[in-house]
Design an enzyme around this catalytic site. Structure first.
Site: not given
Ligand code: NAD
Ligand code: WQD
Length: 359
Positions: A161, A133, A157
């Site tokens: 990572k 991330s 978190y």
């Molecule tokens: P998500 O929660 O939709 O998907 C994660 C999946 O992993 C889920 O299906 C959950 O049931 C499964 N899971 C969690 N822990 C587990 C475990 N111990 N064993 C087996 N399955 C498990 O999340 P997502 O948004 O699809 O994110 C996928 C990956 O991308 C994650 O590693 C997350 O940290 C990373 N990521 C997500 C975002 C975002 O904004 N969505 C941003 C950056 C990184």
């Molecule tokens: C985006 C913008 C908020 C909600 C997070 C995690 C990051 C990654 C992605 C997993 C910001 C604003 C938000 C709301 C708002 N996840 N906001 N009202 O914070 O960039 O990233 O998700 O890896 O680790 O930190 O994304 O969508 O939460 O926020 O005004 O109800 O929207 O302040 O400026 P962020 P976000």
């Protein structure tokens, strides 16, 4: 197209994993999903099967369950379709929750990855694609973020990572044939253009885009905009939103690269463009015609003013770049939300093809 690979996809029923499955299947790969469904459900995999016209075998289980992993890898070997690479999506991802429950996050995200890597080592599986991330960068020293920006996460978190990234660097040092491609996602939003797959948060969403769609569909009263006095053009936070299908395609590019290259490699997956909260809301209302009532609220603790990627390394090395616009993200995200107000609990428009549980 590369035939003959069987890919283990942990967390494949989740938001990003499910979209990636569609791309992997379309490219001719066979997949096996391992998911404990802690933040998803098996119905997602029926949708992937429906979209792909392919079976989506899956195992319900936890990546921390090392003996289950051993069984899964061994069974694939016995079937003559050994796992050749792992895409590791499974993780917990809520920043606020990680502050309240750090041990749970380190256990799931770090211990879970250790368990997976140790079984991969045992079965001589040498290719790993990791969902990292942009949050690993922390407060920007300069924007856009480049891959060698300092790694300085500000919450458990993000640390989970960054720890896995370090672990992967060390493993690549120790085992010269091992390949770890770390993909640092920026802000994935939107949904599959079919309207069959999308993000389905179980609780009130933490992230901006799913909050906007829940307000627009009438399930939440109003969007709180966290802060109007940031040093950004309109005072609201700026982020690099990326269409989830572009992100999914980035994994195919990473897999291909990992076939040619060993060692640790990190790539930003973003568009290189920043969009403010107000700009995203305005685009959403214009594209969908839906209203998003909103009100100003205080800054959210821990938020930074602006964050966006320099995606040029992925463009040059992986030959990947994001193609979808903010308007595409809004249109596709709204198609999913408006057709599925209750997420995967809403019936599919057509009868699903069942993916078979693999065990
Ligand atoms: P998500 O929660 O939709 O998907 C994660 C999946 O992993 C889920 O299906 C959950 O049931 C499964 N899971 C969690 N822990 C587990 C475990 N111990 N064993 C087996 N399955 C498990 O999340 P997502 O948004 O699809 O994110 C996928 C990956 O991308 C994650 O590693 C997350 O940290 C990373 N990521 C997500 C975002 C975002 O904004 N969505 C941003 C950056 C990184
Ligand atoms: C985006 C913008 C908020 C909600 C997070 C995690 C990051 C990654 C992605 C997993 C910001 C604003 C938000 C709301 C708002 N996840 N906001 N009202 O914070 O960039 O990233 O998700 O890896 O680790 O930190 O994304 O969508 O939460 O926020 O005004 O109800 O929207 O302040 O400026 P962020 P976000």
């Amino acid at each position: 197209m590369s035939q003959g690979e069987t890919l283990l996809v942990t967390g494949g029923a989740g938001y990003i994993g499910s979209h990636t499955l569609v791309e992997l299947l379309a490219a001719g790969h066979a997949v096996l999903v391992l998911d404990n469904f802690s933040n998803s459900c098996a119905a997602v995999l029926d949708r992937v099967a429906e979209l792909s016209g392919r079976e989506v075998p899956w195992v319900e289980g936890d990546v921390r369950d090392t003996s289950l992993l051993q069984k899964v890898f061994a069974e694939q070997e016995q079937r003559g379709t050994p796992i050749t690479a792992v895409l590791h999506f499974a993780a917990l991802k809520a920043v606020g929750e990680s502050v309240a429950e750090p041990l749970r996050y380190y256990d799931n995200n770090v211990a879970g990855t250790l368990s997976l890597l140790s079984v991969m080592q045992q079965f001589k599986v040498l290719r790993f694609v990791f969902s990292s991330s942009a949050t690993v960068y922390g407060e920007p020293t300069a924007l856009p973020y480049v891959e060698d920006h300092q790694i300085a996460p500000t919450n458990p978190y993000g640390h989970s990572k960054a720890m896995v990234e370090q672990l992967l660097r060390d493993l690549c040092q120790a085992r010269e044939q091992f390949t770890a491609i770390t993909l640092r996602y920026f802000n994935p939003i939107g949904a599959h253009p079919s309207g069959l797959l999308g993000e389905d948060p179980h609780d009130v969403p933490n992230n901006l885009f799913p909050f906007i769609t829940k307000v627009a569909v009438g399930q939440l009263p109003a969007l709180q905009i966290f802060g109007n006095d940031y040093e950004t053009p309109d005072g609201t936070g700026v982020r690099d939103y990326i269409h989830v299908v572009d992100l999914a395609q980035g994994h195919l590019a990473a897999l291909d690269y990992g076939r040619k290259q060993s060692g640790f490699h990190a790539f930003n997956l973003g568009t290189g463009r920043g969009t403010s909260v107000l700009e995203l809301v305005a685009a959403f209302e214009r594209v969908t015609g839906a209203a998003v009532p909103r009100q100003w609220a205080a800054r959210r603790p821990g938020d930074i003013a602006a964050a966006w990627a320099d995606p040029s390394l992925a463009r040059e090395v992986l030959s990947w770049q994001a193609r979808h616009t903010i308007d595409d993200m809004c249109a596709d995200g709204w198609r999913w939300q408006s057709q599925h107000p209750d997420g995967y609990r809403t019936a599919s428009p057509s009868a699903p093809v069942r993916g078979d549980p693999a065990t």
